[in-house]
Design a protein around this motif. Sequence first.
Motif, PDB file in Angstrom:
ATOM      1  N   ILE A   1       0.845  -1.199   0.000  1.00 35.20           N
ATOM      2  CA  ILE A   1       0.000   0.000   0.000  1.00 35.20           C
ATOM      3  C   ILE A   1       0.878   1.246   0.000  1.00 35.20           C
ATOM      4  CG2 ILE A   1      -1.676   1.347   1.316  1.00 35.20           C
ATOM      5  CD1 ILE A   1      -2.757  -1.302   2.395  1.00 35.20           C
TER       6      ILE A   1
ATOM      7  N   LYS B   1       0.331   5.367   0.539  1.00 30.45           N
ATOM      8  CA  LYS B   1      -0.660   6.341   1.015  1.00 30.45           C
ATOM      9  C   LYS B   1      -0.332   7.742   0.520  1.00 30.45           C
ATOM     10  CE  LYS B   1      -1.840   3.728   5.185  1.00 30.45           C
ATOM     11  NZ  LYS B   1      -1.991   3.780   6.666  1.00 30.45           N
TER      12      LYS B   1
ATOM     13  N   GLU C   1      -5.174   5.339   1.148  1.00 31.73           N
ATOM     14  CA  GLU C   1      -4.466   4.515   0.172  1.00 31.73           C
ATOM     15  C   GLU C   1      -4.753   5.015  -1.245  1.00 31.73           C
ATOM     16  OE1 GLU C   1      -5.829   0.591   0.868  1.00 31.73           O
ATOM     17  OE2 GLU C   1      -5.173   0.540   2.965  1.00 31.73           O
TER      18      GLU C   1
ATOM     19  N   ARG D   1      -2.521   0.330  -4.609  1.00 29.71           N
ATOM     20  CA  ARG D   1      -2.438  -1.020  -4.029  1.00 29.71           C
ATOM     21  C   ARG D   1      -1.795  -1.933  -5.068  1.00 29.71           C
ATOM     22  NH1 ARG D   1      -8.279  -0.100  -3.047  1.00 29.71           N
ATOM     23  NH2 ARG D   1      -8.489   0.993  -1.043  1.00 29.71           N
TER      24      ARG D   1
END
Length: 493
Positions: free
Chosen positions: A210, A212, A255, A258
């Motif tokens: 992930i 962010k 997020e 991904r």
Amino acid sequence: MWSSFWFVPAVFVLTSIGLFGITHRLDVLLSADLSNVPLLFSGGPSAASDVLSAIAGSSITVVGTAFSLTIVTFTLASGQYTPRMLKHLSADRGLRVVLGAYLATFVYALLALRTVRFSGSSGGEFVPLVSTAVAFFIALVCVALLIYFIYHVINLIQPSAIFHQIYAETMNALSRLPDSGTNGGESDSSRFDPTKNPELNLLRSEAPDILKAGQSGYIQHLEIEVILKAVCSAGRTRLVELPYVVGDFVPEGVEIVRVWPACKTGFNDGAEEKVRKGVIFGKERTIERDITFGLRQLADISLKGLSPSTNDPTTAMQALDRTEGALIKLGVKDLPGRTQIHKVNDAEITVLIDNPTFEDFTELSFDQSRRAAFSTGQVIYLKRSLEAIERAMDANHAPQRRLALWRRAFSVAYNAPSQLPDRRDALTLTLQSLRIARKFRDSDPELSRSIENDLKEILALWGNSTFEDRVREAVSGLPHPPASGLSQRAASS
């Protein structure tokens, strides 16, 4: 740089400083030979000082007063249409040119004024003949610009000018989409279907790597290739999901990327910094790559016009005219897919991104304004929206797109009997919707099934009513006589 509000005025001011340097040099070198030249200033130091002081004072006063009133005018206009119009008005080049010309005149007059010397001062008496004459000429130009400014502002706040600006930017954004000929492909914009790729769906059940967001803001531009090169591991990455698209607001810490399968060591060093180059944030949305923002502004103006406090259906329909144009333009464009395949270092990467579909565009264009029109009884707007839907269906040949548009026409026919107090108005809208149904009923099997089911619901709504026969005739496609359903029953009995 050109979009900056202060760029054009700054260029004017710097130009005035350069111009003063030239005229002052002429004054110093040729002052003795210029005293009798026609059209040049012929007064003494006191007169020159008075003229330059008047030009400097009046120019800054006029520009301050004029632009203060303009801001008030724009604020009132934005309350009537949409607050987003202030951005379009502040970017107008004509306003920036006028502001730059007046500021340049003020600066030039001040520079010329400081060179005036009276008798008895050190260096002796000096009158800047050329500079004063040029300042006088520039002041005359500013008078003409003031007339232009007033006319230009009046035109800027006209509804047609506001619509044209939004429409032009929206069409420019649409022109960036790839052409699709005449079939308006839509299958590439469907959501991720796990049944078609169970292997990738199983991969999504695992925990991803992930990344962010390091800041908050609206996404103004998304460069997918840059993001993939930053986060993908060579020969390992197979699936990347981007939960946010252009136009979305991204809070800090959520997020934004991904990646599957996850790597034990996480992302490479510097990946976050590289992703920032592929995701451009801003404090507000822009239309350049955000088609939905253009449609959103047109929908906002329609809602304002349909509100009881404004009650301006003409303005609402003018906004709808531009919305229709955008939907017709989409008929020859392909929308970016929600499931995409990209190649990175000779490896195929599946990218999931929640791009807007044609269904989203039609919902944005018609749904809110339809509810507002029913709540205020604006039948004329509902008629115009059905015309726009029919023309958009003519331009968009893909079955999914026509189905999305038909749903909006059906919603008008379905709600008209219960929402409108006048049954004849409801009948008119229903018959107009049924005409659209007959026109496109046989164009596609899926669309045909949907229309047939919807027609049954429409017939049920008009059952046991005065106009039931007319609705049934419209559904069957048979011409109905001019007499009303009530007179028909009377004649048959």
